[in-house]
Write an enzyme that holds these catalytic residues in place. Structure first.
Site, PDB file in Angstrom:
ATOM      1  N   CYS A 108       2.086  13.571   4.453  1.00 22.48           N
ATOM      2  CA  CYS A 108       2.917  12.801   3.518  1.00 22.48           C
ATOM      3  C   CYS A 108       2.199  12.527   2.203  1.00 22.48           C
ATOM      4  O   CYS A 108       2.592  13.022   1.157  1.00 22.48           O
ATOM      5  CB  CYS A 108       3.291  11.471   4.159  1.00 22.48           C
TER       6      CYS A 108
HETATM    7  N1  SAJ Z   1      -6.628   7.070   3.134  1.00 21.81           N
HETATM    8  C1  SAJ Z   1      -7.725   6.819   2.305  1.00 21.81           C
HETATM    9  N2  SAJ Z   1      -7.889   5.550   1.829  1.00 21.81           N
HETATM   10  C2  SAJ Z   1      -7.014   4.529   2.140  1.00 21.81           C
HETATM   11  C3  SAJ Z   1      -5.905   4.827   2.988  1.00 21.81           C
HETATM   12  C4  SAJ Z   1      -5.728   6.096   3.468  1.00 21.81           C
HETATM   13  O1  SAJ Z   1      -8.511   7.710   2.013  1.00 21.81           O
HETATM   14  O2  SAJ Z   1      -7.233   3.403   1.688  1.00 21.81           O
HETATM   15  C5  SAJ Z   1      -6.414   8.437   3.625  1.00 21.81           C
HETATM   16  C6  SAJ Z   1      -6.325   8.533   5.141  1.00 21.81           C
HETATM   17  O3  SAJ Z   1      -7.594   8.710   5.709  1.00 21.81           O
HETATM   18  C7  SAJ Z   1      -5.436   9.757   5.327  1.00 21.81           C
HETATM   19  C8  SAJ Z   1      -4.492   9.707   4.126  1.00 21.81           C
HETATM   20  O4  SAJ Z   1      -5.144   8.868   3.157  1.00 21.81           O
HETATM   21  O5  SAJ Z   1      -6.196  10.930   5.289  1.00 21.81           O
HETATM   22  C9  SAJ Z   1      -3.109   9.141   4.458  1.00 21.81           C
HETATM   23  O6  SAJ Z   1      -3.310   7.967   5.136  1.00 21.81           O
HETATM   24  P1  SAJ Z   1      -2.130   6.863   5.368  1.00 21.81           P
HETATM   25  O7  SAJ Z   1      -2.808   5.629   5.827  1.00 21.81           O
HETATM   26  O8  SAJ Z   1      -1.255   6.754   4.192  1.00 21.81           O
HETATM   27  O9  SAJ Z   1      -1.337   7.381   6.630  1.00 21.81           O
HETATM   28  P2  SAJ Z   1      -0.168   8.447   6.921  1.00 21.81           P
HETATM   29  O10 SAJ Z   1      -0.136   9.529   5.910  1.00 21.81           O
HETATM   30  O11 SAJ Z   1      -0.272   8.782   8.358  1.00 21.81           O
HETATM   31  O12 SAJ Z   1       1.158   7.630   6.866  1.00 21.81           O
HETATM   32  C10 SAJ Z   1       1.665   7.163   5.703  1.00 21.81           C
HETATM   33  C11 SAJ Z   1       2.132   5.781   6.112  1.00 21.81           C
HETATM   34  N3  SAJ Z   1       0.953   4.928   6.046  1.00 21.81           N
HETATM   35  C12 SAJ Z   1       0.879   3.645   5.791  1.00 21.81           C
HETATM   36  O13 SAJ Z   1       1.781   3.050   5.273  1.00 21.81           O
HETATM   37  C13 SAJ Z   1      -0.385   2.931   6.182  1.00 21.81           C
HETATM   38  C14 SAJ Z   1       3.285   5.458   5.317  1.00 21.81           C
HETATM   39  O14 SAJ Z   1       2.887   5.417   3.971  1.00 21.81           O
HETATM   40  C15 SAJ Z   1       4.403   6.445   5.573  1.00 21.81           C
HETATM   41  O15 SAJ Z   1       5.256   5.907   6.550  1.00 21.81           O
HETATM   42  C16 SAJ Z   1       3.913   7.795   6.036  1.00 21.81           C
HETATM   43  O16 SAJ Z   1       2.725   8.044   5.338  1.00 21.81           O
HETATM   44  C17 SAJ Z   1       4.974   8.821   5.719  1.00 21.81           C
HETATM   45  O17 SAJ Z   1       5.522   9.364   6.688  1.00 21.81           O
HETATM   46  O18 SAJ Z   1       5.285   9.014   4.548  1.00 21.81           O
END
Ligand code: SAJ
Length: 431
Positions: free
Chosen positions: A270
């Site tokens: 995503c």
């Molecule tokens: N990441 C960082 N720093 C942060 C947060 C995340 O480097 O502070 C990285 C993570 O390690 C990962 C990527 O970003 O590689 C994405 O992480 P994420 O926490 O956004 O998780 P996803 O992609 O599994 O899910 C996100 C959902 N996450 C949260 O809201 C916490 C949400 O935004 C959506 O429901 C989902 O994408 C989607 O389906 O769009």
């Protein structure tokens, strides 16, 4: 009986196209509300697993699925003609990018094309896949109207973005508010009636485009803020400031701040992808989404930054990266899940192999790890294996790892996730 009545009295048969990390939890919540649900997918394996009552999604307990299948509330099939039995169909299929970083809407189009011939009477279709504003009405609606139904005459069509956060222990499908935007007010009304059957909070908005943009805003907000952390990390390293400490200090502010963290890059299906759906559509309006482009550039540069920092860390021990044994610890795209999609570990490992490092990995969630067609050897996390590595590279900070053992047994650690913040050891180098 009208669709509205069938939705309200629970007799409506509900369909879900796409039985992945979004679709399967949706199927289960619909069935738990008492509806008969037909899961539709092109994957024979997924269908067979559901029929057998076996979940392949960690967030869906097998016992729960098995019970609903046994009760006859959940059926699964690859026969899309069974969409004819559905009063409502929710489409939850992937929306990747192609090699040119342009939206690949083929999965959504294929799903719509597969169900269109079987739609009749009064039927509701909702699209849940994250996509650019305009997709529902410009791409999906014309395909569905080949059924002979039209919006306003039998067909209700709405967009309702999925908000699944895989592995989130607090928020799952039922208790995550659901945004809904229909082509017409009646479309919105019927979509609200559908989701209110099994989701605690439903949030109607004025149009499909508002709903499509809502989801993109949520994810662009994340990718831009993560990119900001990744840029500040590189500045702080030069200024000899520990950004991880600074973020922890900043988050003590009880208002007006939300913590994000730097890392080895952006993974998942995503956050690294969705923003480019908007920047692509924006061009149609002669608009350049510079924040999206810049955050993509910064986030995509992080695997390269990790390699630079790794070479610097090895240099302090007069070692070259080429020929050094690197134990990559954690390769899933984020902590405590079993998903590799777009994981930063992939690009980092490709670069390690290019530098002729000797790479092995350990990840309790990931059985096999292949990069550029090469199977990366998996090792147990033992004192012996750790001590054999010239450096341990923490890419994903799973919680079920014995980090004490890692610090005790390693020669050197480069920690890209601050997983070892509790340890004060000169063997540990923080990204
Ligand atoms: N990441 C960082 N720093 C942060 C947060 C995340 O480097 O502070 C990285 C993570 O390690 C990962 C990527 O970003 O590689 C994405 O992480 P994420 O926490 O956004 O998780 P996803 O992609 O599994 O899910 C996100 C959902 N996450 C949260 O809201 C916490 C949400 O935004 C959506 O429901 C989902 O994408 C989607 O389906 O769009």
């Amino acid at each position: 009986m009208s669709l509205e009545q069938r939705l309200n009295d629970g007799s409506a048969v509900l369909g879900v196209v796409g039985l992945g990390y979004v679709g399967l939890p949706l199927v289960v919540e619909m069935a738990k509300a008492g509806h008969k649900v037909i899961g539709l997918d092109i994957s024979e394996a997924k269908v067979a697993s559901i029929i057998a009552g076996e979940s392949y999604i960690p967030d869906v307990p097998t016992e729960e699925l098995a019970e609903l299948v046994k009760a006859g509330l959940i059926e699964a099939t690859t026969d899309f003609a069974r969409a004819a039995e559905c009063d409502a169909v929710s489409v939850c299929v992937p929306t990747p990018l192609n090699e040119m970083k342009e939206p690949d809407t083929s999965y959504m189009e294929s799903a719509a094309t597969s169900i269109a011939p079987y739609l009749s009477g009064e039927v509701l279709v909702t699209l849940e896949s994250t996509t650019y504003p305009g997709t529902t009405e410009e791409v999906i609606q014309p395909i569905l109207e080949t059924s002979g139904l039209t919006v306003g005459d039998g067909l209700y069509l709405a967009f309702s973005p999925e908000r699944v956060d895989p592995g989130n222990p607090t928020f799952q499908t039922r208790n995550t508010p659901k945004v809904v935007g229909g082509v017409t007010a009646q479309c919105t009304k019927h979509a609200v009636l559908l989701y209110e059957r099994f989701i605690d909070t439903v949030v109607p908005v004025s149009s499909t485009r508002a709903a499509e943009m809502t989801k993109l805003l949520e994810n662009i907000f994340r990718s831009v803020n993560i990119a900001l952390m990744n840029e500040l990390l590189q500045l702080c390293e030069r200024m000899h400031i520990n950004l991880w400490e600074v973020v922890d200090a900043a988050k003590t502010k009880p208002f007006g701040y939300m913590p994000f963290y730097p890392g080895p890059g952006l993974g998942g299906h995503c956050i690294p992808i969705d923003p480019f759906y908007l920047s692509w559509k924006a061009r149609e309006f002669d608009f350049h989404t510079e924040f999206i482009e810049l955050s993509g550039k910064v986030n995509e540069s992080m695997p390269y930054y990790v390699i630079t920092r790794l070479m610097e860390a090895l240099n302090t021990q007069r070692k070259s990266l080429g020929g050094s044994r690197v134990l990559v610890l954690g390769v899933a795209y984020k902590a405590d899940i079993d998903d590799m999609r777009e994981s930063p570990a992939i690009r980092v490992t490709e670069l390690l192999l290019e530098k002729e490092a000797d790479v092995v990995y350990h990840d309790p969630w990931i059985e096999n790890f292949t990069v550029d067609g090469r199977d990366i050897p998996s090792v147990d996390l033992t004192a012996d294996e750790i001590s054999k590595a010239d450096v341990v590279l923490v890419i994903t900070n799973h919680s079920n790892i014995d980090y004490h053992l890692v610090v005790r047994s390693s020669k050197l650690v480069l920690d890209t996730r601050n997983a070892l913040k509790a340890f004060d050891s000169n063997k540990v180098v923080r990204l």
